[in-house]
Each structure stands twice: as C-alpha cells, then as structure tokens.
Scaffold this motif. Structure first.
Motif, PDB file in Angstrom:
ATOM      1  N   SER A   1       6.847   2.001  -7.737  1.00 33.95           N
ATOM      2  CA  SER A   1       5.616   1.526  -8.385  1.00 33.95           C
ATOM      3  C   SER A   1       4.808   0.648  -7.437  1.00 33.95           C
ATOM      4  O   SER A   1       3.581   0.788  -7.341  1.00 33.95           O
ATOM      5  CB  SER A   1       5.956   0.745  -9.659  1.00 33.95           C
ATOM      6  OG  SER A   1       6.544   1.567 -10.627  1.00 33.95           O
ATOM      7  N   ALA A   2       5.492  -0.262  -6.741  1.00 37.96           N
ATOM      8  CA  ALA A   2       4.803  -1.143  -5.799  1.00 37.96           C
ATOM      9  C   ALA A   2       4.130  -0.340  -4.695  1.00 37.96           C
ATOM     10  O   ALA A   2       2.979  -0.614  -4.319  1.00 37.96           O
ATOM     11  CB  ALA A   2       5.793  -2.146  -5.203  1.00 37.96           C
ATOM     12  N   ILE A   3       4.817   0.678  -4.166  1.00 34.98           N
ATOM     13  CA  ILE A   3       4.246   1.519  -3.115  1.00 34.98           C
ATOM     14  C   ILE A   3       3.012   2.253  -3.630  1.00 34.98           C
ATOM     15  O   ILE A   3       1.984   2.334  -2.942  1.00 34.98           O
ATOM     16  CB  ILE A   3       5.300   2.524  -2.599  1.00 34.98           C
ATOM     17  CG1 ILE A   3       6.408   1.780  -1.851  1.00 34.98           C
ATOM     18  CG2 ILE A   3       4.660   3.568  -1.692  1.00 34.98           C
ATOM     19  CD1 ILE A   3       7.565   2.651  -1.424  1.00 34.98           C
ATOM     20  N   ILE A   4       3.100   2.775  -4.847  1.00 35.52           N
ATOM     21  CA  ILE A   4       1.960   3.483  -5.437  1.00 35.52           C
ATOM     22  C   ILE A   4       0.758   2.560  -5.566  1.00 35.52           C
ATOM     23  O   ILE A   4      -0.370   2.916  -5.195  1.00 35.52           O
ATOM     24  CB  ILE A   4       2.351   4.065  -6.812  1.00 35.52           C
ATOM     25  CG1 ILE A   4       3.348   5.213  -6.640  1.00 35.52           C
ATOM     26  CG2 ILE A   4       1.101   4.554  -7.568  1.00 35.52           C
ATOM     27  CD1 ILE A   4       3.941   5.714  -7.940  1.00 35.52           C
ATOM     28  N   PHE A   5       0.971   1.354  -6.080  1.00 36.13           N
ATOM     29  CA  PHE A   5      -0.137   0.414  -6.257  1.00 36.13           C
ATOM     30  C   PHE A   5      -0.766   0.026  -4.907  1.00 36.13           C
ATOM     31  O   PHE A   5      -1.994  -0.088  -4.801  1.00 36.13           O
ATOM     32  CB  PHE A   5       0.345  -0.837  -6.983  1.00 36.13           C
ATOM     33  CG  PHE A   5       0.528  -0.656  -8.460  1.00 36.13           C
ATOM     34  CD1 PHE A   5      -0.502  -0.160  -9.244  1.00 36.13           C
ATOM     35  CD2 PHE A   5       1.724  -0.987  -9.084  1.00 36.13           C
ATOM     36  CE1 PHE A   5      -0.344   0.005 -10.619  1.00 36.13           C
ATOM     37  CE2 PHE A   5       1.902  -0.822 -10.447  1.00 36.13           C
ATOM     38  CZ  PHE A   5       0.865  -0.317 -11.221  1.00 36.13           C
ATOM     39  N   VAL A   6       0.060  -0.169  -3.879  1.00 32.96           N
ATOM     40  CA  VAL A   6      -0.459  -0.536  -2.557  1.00 32.96           C
ATOM     41  C   VAL A   6      -1.293   0.606  -1.977  1.00 32.96           C
ATOM     42  O   VAL A   6      -2.397   0.386  -1.434  1.00 32.96           O
ATOM     43  CB  VAL A   6       0.696  -0.899  -1.602  1.00 32.96           C
ATOM     44  CG1 VAL A   6       0.180  -1.022  -0.169  1.00 32.96           C
ATOM     45  CG2 VAL A   6       1.351  -2.201  -2.033  1.00 32.96           C
ATOM     46  N   ILE A   7      -0.799   1.841  -2.080  1.00 34.14           N
ATOM     47  CA  ILE A   7      -1.531   2.992  -1.554  1.00 34.14           C
ATOM     48  C   ILE A   7      -2.864   3.160  -2.272  1.00 34.14           C
ATOM     49  O   ILE A   7      -3.913   3.371  -1.645  1.00 34.14           O
ATOM     50  CB  ILE A   7      -0.678   4.267  -1.686  1.00 34.14           C
ATOM     51  CG1 ILE A   7       0.540   4.192  -0.765  1.00 34.14           C
ATOM     52  CG2 ILE A   7      -1.513   5.510  -1.350  1.00 34.14           C
ATOM     53  CD1 ILE A   7       1.522   5.318  -0.961  1.00 34.14           C
ATOM     54  N   VAL A   8      -2.841   3.054  -3.592  1.00 32.86           N
ATOM     55  CA  VAL A   8      -4.081   3.193  -4.366  1.00 32.86           C
ATOM     56  C   VAL A   8      -5.057   2.068  -4.027  1.00 32.86           C
ATOM     57  O   VAL A   8      -6.271   2.287  -3.961  1.00 32.86           O
ATOM     58  CB  VAL A   8      -3.779   3.225  -5.874  1.00 32.86           C
ATOM     59  CG1 VAL A   8      -5.063   3.164  -6.697  1.00 32.86           C
ATOM     60  CG2 VAL A   8      -2.991   4.472  -6.234  1.00 32.86           C
ATOM     61  N   ALA A   9      -4.548   0.864  -3.784  1.00 30.90           N
ATOM     62  CA  ALA A   9      -5.415  -0.248  -3.395  1.00 30.90           C
ATOM     63  C   ALA A   9      -6.126   0.059  -2.077  1.00 30.90           C
ATOM     64  O   ALA A   9      -7.323  -0.226  -1.918  1.00 30.90           O
ATOM     65  CB  ALA A   9      -4.596  -1.534  -3.279  1.00 30.90           C
TER      66      ALA A   9
END
Length: 258
Positions: A115-123
């Motif tokens: 989840s953290a990786i997904i949020f960072v990539i989307v950011a």
C-alpha cells in the motif's frame, strides 16, 4: 469485503464507476486513478487488484472487439485493425521479465508495504500531472528503462501505465494508442490473474456481480468522452486530477505509516 459498512460499499461502487470511465476514456488509469481511493476505504490491495484485473480483461477485450467488428478504427480500411500488434510484441518482449519479477513481489510482499509503495508511486505521477510535465522518453535506452520499470510496477500493483504510455504515445498514432494499450493491458493482466490463481488469492468473484455493472456504467460514459479527449488538450483536467491524487496519496501514506 463481506463485513463493510453500507457507506463503504457505496464509496467502492462510485470509485468503480470512475475507474470504468477513465479506463475507456483515456485508455489507461483504471487502476492508477482509482486504487488510492479504494485503499482509503479498505487498506487491502489484494482485495481490489483481482477485481480491477477482471474488469480490465472484460472491457479491454470488449472494446477492441467492437472497434474492429464495426470498423470504428480508421486503420480498419487498410486491414490493420485498431491494434498495432507488431509494436505491442516488441515492447512486451522488453517488459515481460520485469513483469514476472513484479508479480512475484506482489504475492510475497506484506499488504501495508505494498500500500505504501502504491501511494508513493501515485504521488509521483500526480506531481507530473500538476506541473504539466508528464513522463517523457528521449532515447531508445530511456524507452527500454521506462518499459522495464513500468512492467515491474504493473506486476506489483497494476499502476505502471504512465511510464509505459510515455514510450508508446511517441510511437503510435492517437487512433491506435488506446486499443494497443488495451491489448497490452489484457496480456499483462492475464499473467497476473494466473499468478493470483496459482497463489490461491481470493478473486472476490461474488463482488463482481455488483461491481462489474458499476464499472460498465463508467465505461459507457468514457467511450463517449474518448473522441473529445482525442481532439482536445486537457491540462486543467489533469492538473486538478493530479492535485486530488496527491492529496489522497499523502493521506494514504500517513495512514499506512501511522
């Protein structure tokens, strides 16, 4: 998802309408522009990824079939269809190994880290939208790097589209871009679905009964919007979209790390 509150089900339904709209309207974004919102409702990526994957398989294949069956694509007159298969196989050859590595990482990675990786990539993607500087490739070497990284991200979370589009959009005409991307997503997602089945991950099949119609509503609206999007530059839309995504991603990152 069997023990959620009514408002959570309503939010998920609306997000999947949005997912269907952006997928058919832009040719990408069914995951990258909806997954952050879904994770704020329920922070379990492996609950939503199989649902998003099945939706993509259904609507991408349906759109390609309809376009080629009815002759909607301009290239149909030349007998080449709306998909550039030669270019698709070329980029797929570059992406396939990183894709498989990413799928393995998805299966073995803890959900909070994913989840953290997904949020960072989307950011990161959202910032490129806000400043109107989308990712661009300038050479064959950079093309290959973007495709490999995009393939890996697609393997982990289905959100590698912006990097892949940064390459494909430079080599494909607009009228072939969406359907060629749909064919590529279909192949990549089919690999991921096979991995889900092999790993025994719950495909949430019962929830397709009500979420598939939600995505279908958005898909139909997106089809009508697609032609206008092809003819218009929409930096304001993407800047607003990027701002919302950055806000959602920031909240998501804080919630995961809290």
């Amino acid at each position: 998802m069997s023990d959620l509150a009514i408002y959570q089900y309503l939010l998920i339904a609306l997000i999947f309408v949005w997912s269907g709209f952006v997928r058919s309207g832009l040719g990408f974004g069914g995951a990258v522009l909806s997954l952050p919102f879904l994770l704020l409702v329920l922070d379990q990526p492996l609950v939503f990824l199989p649902i998003i994957a099945v939706h993509l398989l259904v609507f991408s294949s349906l759109t390609i079939w309809m376009n080629n069956r009815t002759g909607a694509g301009k290239q149909r007159e030349a007998g080449s269809g709306t998909v550039d298969w030669q270019y698709l196989w070329r980029i797929l050859a570059i992406m396939i190994v990183p894709k498989l590595i990413g799928v393995f990482g998805l299966i073995t990675m803890p959900s909070d880290i994913l989840s953290a990786i997904i949020f960072v990539i989307v950011a990161l993607y959202s910032v490129s939208y806000i400043i109107n500087r989308p990712f661009r490739s300038g050479s064959k070497t950079v093309d290959a790097i973007f495709l490999m990284v995009g393939g890996y991200i697609s393997g982990t979370s289905l959100i590698g589209a912006p990097l892949i589009i940064a390459v494909a959009a430079q080599h494909l005409p607009k009228e072939k871009l969406r359907d060629t991307l749909f064919a590529l997503w279909f192949i990549l997602v089919l690999i991921k679905m096979a991995a889900f089945v092999w790993a025994g991950i719950d495909l949430q099949l019962i929830h397709h009964l009500w979420l598939l119609p939600c995505a279908a509503i958005g898909h139909v609206i997106g089809l009508y919007a697609h032609d206008r999007i092809l003819q218009a530059e929409t930096p304001v839309f993407f800047r607003l979209l990027g701002t919302v995504l950055l806000l959602v991603s920031s909240v998501g990152i804080v919630s995961v790390l809290w």
